[in-house]
Design an enzyme around this catalytic site. Structure first.
Site, PDB file in Angstrom:
ATOM      1  N   GLN A 221       0.823  -1.203   0.000  1.00 24.67           N
ATOM      2  CA  GLN A 221       0.000   0.000   0.000  1.00 24.67           C
ATOM      3  C   GLN A 221       0.865   1.263   0.000  1.00 24.67           C
ATOM      4  O   GLN A 221       1.834   1.365   0.751  1.00 24.67           O
ATOM      5  CB  GLN A 221      -0.921   0.005   1.213  1.00 24.67           C
ATOM      6  CG  GLN A 221      -2.044  -1.017   1.139  1.00 24.67           C
ATOM      7  CD  GLN A 221      -3.105  -0.656   0.125  1.00 24.67           C
ATOM      8  OE1 GLN A 221      -3.114   0.446  -0.417  1.00 24.67           O
ATOM      9  NE2 GLN A 221      -4.008  -1.584  -0.145  1.00 24.67           N
ATOM     10  N   CYS A 346     -11.339   0.523  -6.011  1.00 21.97           N
ATOM     11  CA  CYS A 346     -10.610   1.750  -6.337  1.00 21.97           C
ATOM     12  C   CYS A 346     -11.274   2.491  -7.487  1.00 21.97           C
ATOM     13  O   CYS A 346     -10.753   3.509  -7.950  1.00 21.97           O
ATOM     14  CB  CYS A 346      -9.157   1.435  -6.682  1.00 21.97           C
ATOM     15  SG  CYS A 346      -8.967   0.330  -8.104  1.00 21.97           S
TER      16      CYS A 346
END
Length: 391
Positions: A221, A346
């Site tokens: 991430q 996303c």
């Protein structure tokens, strides 16, 4: 507008990195939440309203990963480093990106100065001549690890030691230097052979108490502090009591699945990238987690393995790429009939499309939260909990 502010970066509007630096952060958050809800309603034809967006703990310098393109200034001929202008491959030089760490900016400046002094020619996409293509930096949030990966079409020969000495002297925070020899003619960045020039090629970092060893080519991430908040929301929605079987589709290096392992009976992770699966297995061993299994396969193949592997998960977590779930994956999810489905997205548009299909196939919307993983850009993550209608 009362929400308009002066962008802090002089390259704003030229470089394609930021999109919202001209507004207050509070307005940015409200627009992102409005975008998610508008997309759910107009693309998915859904009567759903997500009321919460989690702001990032950092608005600037939140990125633990920096990838900058290297090229020549067409006017001066000098080496420059920066980001591509929107919809182009024209490099806009940026010496001090406010979204990256100051260490990354410093490394970029040192390498560019060294290339100009040593007359190292950047790679040219048109002629396929030259050397350095990109500078890739990765920094740990919870340790002092910092690795520099130089993506180049070829090595530097007898100038390699000079580069190592230059970086170690002027960037003493570096813990590893890696050369990625990328000879491809496409625009893939991290591919080819990786050679450790100095130090440790991996960084070590933590997410919600789980320790990860991260190689240059491994996914991790970009905003780890915010990722911890996102994973906590996933765990909240999963509502595990230690008896459940969890299926983690698109598991990557196992970050979500490993974070849920201590609260579940078992976790099965599925990912198509072989290196990511190997990283997931290594991370499980690193954390002494024994109730996880990771398999390298396309998520769409899961339909052919439901009966063969007696897959009967209580909870399914999906974190697909921007294109969302394909029909066979949704068909498999419906067939496995989990009590809870947690969708990490996303892309609000593909999320809206997929939720519409799931609602028509036995699921209902239970809860949702938007998460700002990338301040000053137009990207937004969304976490949605779906439940079976009969539960």
């Amino acid at each position: 507008s009362p929400y308009r502010i002066m962008p802090a970066c002089s390259s704003y509007g030229k470089c394609g990195g930021c999109h919202t630096a001209h507004m207050t952060y509070e307005k940015e958050l409200s627009l992102k939440l409005e975008n998610v809800n508008s997309t759910l309603q107009h693309v998915g034809d859904l009567d759903i309203e997500i009321k919460e967006i989690l702001p990032s703990l950092k608005e600037c310098s939140y990125r633990n990963k920096s990838i900058c393109a290297v090229g020549n200034d067409p006017k001066t001929g000098l080496v420059i480093c920066g980001f591509y202008q929107k919809h182009s491959h024209r490099i806009i030089p940026v010496e001090n990106c406010l979204l990256q760490s100051e260490e990354s900016n410093q490394v970029n400046r040192v390498i560019v100065d060294w290339m100009n002094r040593e007359q190292i020619i950047p790679y040219d996409e048109g002629t396929h001549k030259g050397t350095v293509r990109h500078i890739f930096c990765r920094k740990s949030e919870h340790t002092h690890d910092f690795v520099v990966c130089i993506v180049s079409a070829r090595g530097f020969g007898n100038k390699t030691d000079k580069l190592i000495d230059e970086l170690c002297e002027k960037c003493p925070f570096i813990t590893g230097i890696v050369l990625n020899v990328n000879k491809t003619k496409g625009n893939t960045i991290l591919t080819g052979d990786f050679h450790t020039l100095w130090g440790d090629p991996c960084i070590n970092d933590d997410l919600n108490g789980i320790h990860f060893s991260i190689s240059p080519q491994a996914f991790f991430q970009v905003n780890p502090l915010q990722a911890e908040r996102l994973y906590s929301k996933v765990a909240e929605y999963a509502d595990l009591n230690g008896t459940e079987t969890v299926l983690d589709l698109y598991c990557g290096t196992g970050t979500i699945g490993l974070s849920l392992a201590s609260r579940s009976k078992s976790v099965l992770g599925i990912e198509i990238i072989e290196e990511a699966i190997e990283n997931a297995k290594e991370n499980a061993k690193l954390n002494h987690i024994s109730n996880t299994d990771f398999y390298c396969m396309d998520a769409s193949e899961i339909a052919n393995n439901i009966e063969q592997h007696s897959l009967n998960p209580d909870v399914i977590v999906v974190d697909p790429p921007r294109k969302g779930l394909n029909d066979s994956v949704i068909e498999s999810i419906v067939k496995m009939n989990p009590s809870r489905l947690i969708y990490v997205s996303c892309n609000p548009a593909t999320l809206a499309r997929d939720l519409h299909i799931l609602l028509e196939n036995g699921f209902c919307y239970s809860a949702g939260t938007a998460v700002d993983m990338f301040p000053r850009t137009n990207h937004v993550e969304t976490v949605v909990l779906m439940s079976r209608k009969d539960t």
